[in-house]
Design a protein around this motif. Structure first.
Motif, PDB file in Angstrom:
ATOM      1  N   ALA A  41      19.317 -24.201  14.347  1.00 16.52           N
ATOM      2  CA  ALA A  41      19.220 -23.947  12.737  1.00 16.52           C
ATOM      3  C   ALA A  41      18.269 -24.931  12.381  1.00 16.52           C
ATOM      4  N   GLY A  42      18.022 -24.779  11.043  1.00 16.07           N
ATOM      5  CA  GLY A  42      17.014 -25.984  10.440  1.00 16.07           C
ATOM      6  C   GLY A  42      15.776 -24.961   9.729  1.00 16.07           C
ATOM      7  N   GLU A  43      15.592 -24.025  10.390  1.00 13.15           N
ATOM      8  CA  GLU A  43      14.499 -23.191  10.186  1.00 13.15           C
ATOM      9  C   GLU A  43      14.811 -21.936  10.864  1.00 13.15           C
ATOM     10  N   ARG A  44      13.917 -20.814  10.579  1.00 16.90           N
ATOM     11  CA  ARG A  44      14.181 -19.531  11.136  1.00 16.90           C
ATOM     12  C   ARG A  44      14.017 -19.375  12.618  1.00 16.90           C
ATOM     13  N   ALA A  45      14.989 -18.950  13.457  1.00 14.88           N
ATOM     14  CA  ALA A  45      15.101 -18.666  14.858  1.00 14.88           C
ATOM     15  C   ALA A  45      14.197 -17.489  15.246  1.00 14.88           C
ATOM     16  N   VAL A  58      23.093 -19.097  19.376  1.00 15.92           N
ATOM     17  CA  VAL A  58      23.685 -18.887  18.089  1.00 15.92           C
ATOM     18  C   VAL A  58      22.793 -19.401  17.198  1.00 15.92           C
ATOM     19  N   ASP A  59      22.067 -18.557  16.185  1.00 14.50           N
ATOM     20  CA  ASP A  59      21.414 -18.868  15.136  1.00 14.50           C
ATOM     21  C   ASP A  59      22.344 -19.112  13.867  1.00 14.50           C
ATOM     22  N   HIS A  60      22.219 -20.261  13.002  1.00 15.23           N
ATOM     23  CA  HIS A  60      23.042 -20.489  12.066  1.00 15.23           C
ATOM     24  C   HIS A  60      22.406 -20.969  10.860  1.00 15.23           C
ATOM     25  N   TRP A  61      22.804 -20.844   9.696  1.00 13.73           N
ATOM     26  CA  TRP A  61      22.060 -20.959   8.584  1.00 13.73           C
ATOM     27  C   TRP A  61      22.453 -22.081   7.568  1.00 13.73           C
ATOM     28  N   TRP A  62      21.949 -23.030   7.302  1.00 16.66           N
ATOM     29  CA  TRP A  62      22.648 -24.090   6.353  1.00 16.66           C
ATOM     30  C   TRP A  62      21.727 -25.021   5.736  1.00 16.66           C
ATOM     31  N   GLN A  63      21.978 -25.607   4.654  1.00 21.90           N
ATOM     32  CA  GLN A  63      21.084 -26.662   3.911  1.00 21.90           C
ATOM     33  C   GLN A  63      21.816 -27.949   3.766  1.00 21.90           C
ATOM     34  N   THR A  64      20.905 -28.699   3.224  1.00 23.30           N
ATOM     35  CA  THR A  64      21.565 -30.154   3.081  1.00 23.30           C
ATOM     36  C   THR A  64      22.535 -30.096   2.115  1.00 23.30           C
ATOM     37  N   GLU A  65      22.426 -29.162   1.109  1.00 19.81           N
ATOM     38  CA  GLU A  65      23.340 -29.093  -0.156  1.00 19.81           C
ATOM     39  C   GLU A  65      24.584 -28.682   0.434  1.00 19.81           C
ATOM     40  N   GLY A 103      17.907 -20.640  -3.040  1.00 20.46           N
ATOM     41  CA  GLY A 103      16.468 -20.753  -2.704  1.00 20.46           C
ATOM     42  C   GLY A 103      15.704 -20.001  -1.703  1.00 20.46           C
ATOM     43  N   ASP A 104      16.582 -19.337  -0.682  1.00 24.39           N
ATOM     44  CA  ASP A 104      16.194 -18.491   0.418  1.00 24.39           C
ATOM     45  C   ASP A 104      16.300 -16.980  -0.289  1.00 24.39           C
ATOM     46  N   ALA A 105      15.412 -16.097   0.293  1.00 24.23           N
ATOM     47  CA  ALA A 105      15.448 -14.800   0.146  1.00 24.23           C
ATOM     48  C   ALA A 105      15.885 -13.953   1.416  1.00 24.23           C
ATOM     49  N   ALA A 162      12.634 -15.544   3.501  1.00 21.82           N
ATOM     50  CA  ALA A 162      11.652 -16.284   3.094  1.00 21.82           C
ATOM     51  C   ALA A 162      12.052 -17.560   1.905  1.00 21.82           C
ATOM     52  N   ARG A 163      11.377 -18.275   1.575  1.00 25.24           N
ATOM     53  CA  ARG A 163      11.850 -19.092   0.265  1.00 25.24           C
ATOM     54  C   ARG A 163      11.403 -18.509  -0.979  1.00 25.24           C
ATOM     55  N   THR A 164      12.114 -18.740  -2.035  1.00 28.26           N
ATOM     56  CA  THR A 164      11.757 -18.130  -3.292  1.00 28.26           C
ATOM     57  C   THR A 164      11.274 -19.327  -4.148  1.00 28.26           C
ATOM     58  N   ILE A 221       8.695 -25.572   1.785  1.00 29.82           N
ATOM     59  CA  ILE A 221       8.137 -25.284   3.060  1.00 29.82           C
ATOM     60  C   ILE A 221       9.004 -25.852   4.160  1.00 29.82           C
ATOM     61  N   ASN A 222       8.960 -25.438   5.332  1.00 31.36           N
ATOM     62  CA  ASN A 222       9.803 -25.950   6.402  1.00 31.36           C
ATOM     63  C   ASN A 222       8.973 -26.028   7.594  1.00 31.36           C
ATOM     64  N   VAL A 223       8.804 -27.449   7.963  1.00 32.21           N
ATOM     65  CA  VAL A 223       7.764 -27.862   8.860  1.00 32.21           C
ATOM     66  C   VAL A 223       8.582 -28.671  10.049  1.00 32.21           C
ATOM     67  N   HIS A 227      11.946 -29.596   9.278  1.00 29.96           N
ATOM     68  CA  HIS A 227      12.063 -30.551   8.185  1.00 29.96           C
ATOM     69  C   HIS A 227      11.832 -29.613   6.984  1.00 29.96           C
ATOM     70  N   ARG A 228      12.331 -29.974   5.791  1.00 32.74           N
ATOM     71  CA  ARG A 228      12.022 -29.258   4.451  1.00 32.74           C
ATOM     72  C   ARG A 228      11.009 -30.396   3.602  1.00 32.74           C
ATOM     73  N   LEU A 229       9.971 -29.751   3.122  1.00 26.53           N
ATOM     74  CA  LEU A 229       9.046 -30.521   2.568  1.00 26.53           C
ATOM     75  C   LEU A 229       8.669 -29.669   1.171  1.00 26.53           C
TER      76      LEU A 229
HETATM   77  P1  AMP Z   1      17.612 -28.462   4.898  1.00 29.02           P
HETATM   78  O1  AMP Z   1      18.199 -28.613   3.621  1.00 29.02           O
HETATM   79  O2  AMP Z   1      16.271 -29.378   5.063  1.00 29.02           O
HETATM   80  O3  AMP Z   1      18.310 -28.326   6.149  1.00 29.02           O
HETATM   81  O4  AMP Z   1      16.765 -26.988   4.701  1.00 29.02           O
HETATM   82  C1  AMP Z   1      17.499 -26.062   4.730  1.00 29.02           C
HETATM   83  C2  AMP Z   1      16.570 -24.565   4.576  1.00 29.02           C
HETATM   84  O5  AMP Z   1      16.018 -24.640   6.054  1.00 29.02           O
HETATM   85  C3  AMP Z   1      17.192 -23.347   4.326  1.00 29.02           C
HETATM   86  O6  AMP Z   1      17.383 -23.179   2.876  1.00 29.02           O
HETATM   87  C4  AMP Z   1      16.353 -22.527   4.856  1.00 29.02           C
HETATM   88  O7  AMP Z   1      15.199 -22.243   4.056  1.00 29.02           O
HETATM   89  C5  AMP Z   1      16.065 -23.231   6.109  1.00 29.02           C
HETATM   90  N1  AMP Z   1      16.821 -22.756   7.159  1.00 29.02           N
HETATM   91  C6  AMP Z   1      17.910 -23.499   7.699  1.00 29.02           C
HETATM   92  N2  AMP Z   1      18.472 -22.909   8.744  1.00 29.02           N
HETATM   93  C7  AMP Z   1      17.684 -21.517   8.816  1.00 29.02           C
HETATM   94  C8  AMP Z   1      18.044 -20.682   9.672  1.00 29.02           C
HETATM   95  N3  AMP Z   1      18.715 -20.591  10.592  1.00 29.02           N
HETATM   96  N4  AMP Z   1      17.267 -19.426   9.411  1.00 29.02           N
HETATM   97  C9  AMP Z   1      16.231 -19.346   8.463  1.00 29.02           C
HETATM   98  N5  AMP Z   1      16.055 -20.361   7.732  1.00 29.02           N
HETATM   99  C10 AMP Z   1      16.777 -21.507   7.830  1.00 29.02           C
END
Ligand code: AMP
Ligand code: COA
Length: 632
Positions: free
Chosen positions: A364-368, A385-392, A477-479, A492-494, A498-500, A503-505
């Motif tokens: 997680a953390g960016e697109r796999a 396992v790819d999984h998606w989440w945010q700091t929020e 904020g994601d599309a 993508a992000r809306t 950006i994701n480096v 890390h979210r910048l």
């Molecule tokens: P952060 O709050 O630093 O964890 O960043 C969250 C953002 O990272 C998300 O809103 C997405 O843009 C991106 N992100 C996190 N996990 C994924 C994932 N599995 N696939 C694609 N993007 C992701």
């Protein structure tokens, strides 16, 4: 029960569902009500209850038969150190540090900023705050003094806990001068600082303000756990917004513990007593949740790894750790795997280790990206396992519940919504779109427990940033799109985030720094594709009329300025000088179009563009630094 039924129940009966999950943790006053809607669209969970997060993470295991079980393994290839701590040892260390903080006046509700590398003391500091009901705010070590100062001014901590230094391959990160610089810059001054002196660099303490970690604990009474209300903030974690002012995400105690407890078995398939490893950093949300709170809450063993996927000493380090400690579930960012794959494409080092203990890998953390996922699947022979989440959100929004009902994995998708998340894809008018149609990803309110109830002392910003665009929804904020089987795809992000390297910048924050250079009249920052880090920031600089400095020197200054103001983590090394920036007729800079040019894609040029010829100038400038492979 099938996962689809469980998810449906969590949406239709959130009250019943979450009260049931709440039984997994220890309460001082158990909740009778889960969700509070009277301030909607601000929702709160488990308000009328009392508990303590540190009790749940440590004491209850000590009392409940796990006192001699290993709670924490510290493995630091950069310092050649390995240590283990039992639950009892960790509890005693945390109670002692909490005692020292308490003796100097830290009480429930006070903020404490923590600025530390990946050492056990970072977790001890977090848990000591939780023990007292003090609100910790961990700042990632790769941020510079100014970023630390911004967070100090927002959180207004009574105390700061730091280490003397961090170790990056090939260099020592001098934390103490960064801390001193930040305190000088900040308007708010902490009452005191506690400094953990590492043997790699002993820092000079400031008389009257800085206390030595060990000395300040000498002779103090260990502190007991302080009961806090369910909605009491456990921590504030700052994350990038669209400007240089980071957002202070609040994590309310009870909902967070309840949600994390659910995930450990059901999503990550870990049993109490087993070893769970998350290779991230305590400065990020992934570290807060899955290095510190969730594994300990669950009575598992967590690993604090101070090193990198490659170079410490080689691309086999991850495999060594998995074998040596018997890791059953492993969680990291795709970029780490890309780094390993680049060094050891054939996976030769994987064969040197017995990885039969490993049941699954979580990314997680960016697109796999599919290449990386396929490589990991083939080399490790476990589900990836790819999984998606945010700091929020603090825990996965979408994932694949390996310990409940492993669902088919579709490479490129982080699978399906976790309990309580009603994820929808909306068009610009805010209406749900059909399957496979692209749109903004939003979550119908209320968000489940554990997610942010608000921003720290910035409710208006919270509403504006997340709740205003689509009334009744949280805007991620994601599309992306959802397919006919309910699987989500993040495309993508809306916004200008950006994701480096996971890390979210904020490109806006980097632009603010570039604009402060005396010769820069106007600038724009975009994210360009990078094989290793996913994206890299790239700056366009328009120099002031009459600027006499050599453009190459301005670029060099700007790179140094971003490193100095934001920190090395921004990885800002690419910039070009251009005469003008492409804009719409109303003056909006076309960052997305420039990013397409930089990535060699056919740019989508809006009809409102002021002067299309500027895109050719941009392509030509990019070509000088190896971008815009097929100029527009
Ligand atoms: P952060 O709050 O630093 O964890 O960043 C969250 C953002 O990272 C998300 O809103 C997405 O843009 C991106 N992100 C996190 N996990 C994924 C994932 N599995 N696939 C694609 N993007 C992701
Ligand atoms: N303290 C101080 N500096 C730090 C730091 C820290 N905690 N973490 C990183 N940095 C520095 C690095 O030394 C580097 O500095 P440099 O420009 O002098 O080389 C810079 O910040 C960029 O770091 P990073 O993006 O990590 O790049 P890298 O080249 O050092 O390593 C990877 C590349 C892929 C190995 C690395 O990014 C990685 O392991 N990523 C995993 C990502 C992750 O855990 N994400 C968390 C979300 S799950």
């Amino acid at each position: 029960m099938r996962y689809a039924d469980l998810h449906r129940r969590s949406i239709e009966d959130p009250e019943g569902f979450w009260l049931e999950q709440a039984r997994a943790i220890d309460w001082i006053e158990a909740p009778k009500q889960a969700l509070f809607t009277n301030r909607a669209p601000i929702y709160e969970w488990f308000k009328n209850s009392k508990l303590n997060a540190c009790w749940n993470a440590l004491d209850r295991h000590v009392e409940g038969g796990r006192a001699e079980q290993t709670a924490l393994i510290y493995d630091s290839p950069v310092t050649h150190t390995k240590q283990t701590y039992t639950y009892r040892e960790l509890r005693d260390r945390v109670a002692s540090l909490a005692g020292a903080l308490k003796a100097r006046g830290v009480t429930k509700g006070d903020r404490v900023v923590i600025y530390m590398p990946m050492i056990p003391q970072a977790l001890e500091a977090m848990l000591a705050c939780a023990r007292l009901g003090a609100i910790h705010s961990v700042v990632f070590g790769g941020f510079a003094a100014r970023e630390l100062a911004t967070r100090i001014d927002d959180a207004k901590p009574r105390a700061i806990i730091a280490a003397s230094c961090g170790i990056e391959p090939g260099r020592v990160v001098h934390y103490k001068p960064l801390l001193d610089g930040a305190i000088d810059m900040a308007a708010h001054k902490p009452d005191f600082c506690v400094i953990y002196q590492r043997e790699q660099e002993v820092a000079q303490l400031t008389e009257g303000r800085d206390l030595d970690w060990h000395a300040c604990q000498h002779g103090v009474e260990p502190a007991d756990c302080v009961p806090v209300e369910g909605d009491h903030p456990l921590y504030i974690l700052y994350t990038s917004g669209t400007t240089g002012q980071p957002k202070g995400v609040i994590r309310a105690t009870a909902g967070y513990l309840v949600a994390l407890a659910w995930t450990m078995k059901n999503h990550y398939n870990v049993n109490p007593g087993e070893v769970f490893w998350t290779a991230s950093d305590v400065g990020w949300v992934v570290g807060h949740s899955y290095i510190v709170y969730a594994p300990l809450l669950h009575g598992a063993t967590t690993i604090v790894f101070e090193g990198k996927p490659v170079g410490t000493p080689d691309a086999g380090t991850f495999w060594r750790i998995i074998e040596e400690y018997g890791v059953v579930s492993f969680f990291t960012a795709p970029t780490a795997f890309r780094a390993i794959k680049r060094e050891d494409p054939a996976g030769a080092l994987v064969k040197d280790y017995d990885l039969s203990c490993l049941r699954s890998l979580y990314l997680a953390g960016e697109r796999a990206d599919p290449d990386t996922v396929h490589w990991a699947q083939e080399k490790l022979q476990v589900p990836v396992v790819d999984h998606w989440w945010q700091t929020e959100t603090g825990w996965p929004i979408c994932g694949n519940p390996q310990g409940f009902e492993p669902l088919p994995i579709k490479v490129g998708s982080p699978s399906v919504p976790m309990p309580g998340y009603d994820v929808q894809v909306l068009n610009e008018a805010g209406n749900p779109v059909k399957p496979n149609e692209l749109g903004a990803i939003a979550i119908k309110l209320p968000l489940p427990p554990g997610t942010l109830p608000n921003l720290w002392q910035a409710e208006a910003r919270f509403v504006k940033s997340y709740l205003a665009t689509f009334p009744g929804y949280y805007e991620t904020g994601d599309a992306g799109h959802i397919d006919e089987d309910g699987y989500l795809y993040i495309m993508a992000r809306t916004d200008d985030v950006i994701n480096v390297a996971g890390h979210r910048l904020s490109t806006g924050a980097i632009e603010e720094v570039l604009a402060s250079h005396p010769d820069v009249g106007e600038c724009a920052v975009i994210g360009v594709a990078d094989d290793l880090k996913g994206q890299l920031p790239l700056g366009f600089l328009c120099l002031n009329k009459g600027a006499t400095k050599d453009p190459a020197a301005v670029v060099k200054d700007c790179v140094a300025l971003v490193r100095d103001r934001i920190g090395p983590v921004a990885a800002f090394k690419l910039a070009v000088v251009v005469d003008r920036l492409p804009k719409t007729r109303s003056g909006k800079i076309l960052r997305a179009t420039m990013a397409q040019v930089a990535d060699g894609k056919d740019p989508k040029v809006p009809a409102t563009i002021d002067d299309p010829a500027i895109l050719d100038e941009i392509a030509a400038a990019l070509a000088t630094i190896g971008y815009a492979r097929t100029p527009a």
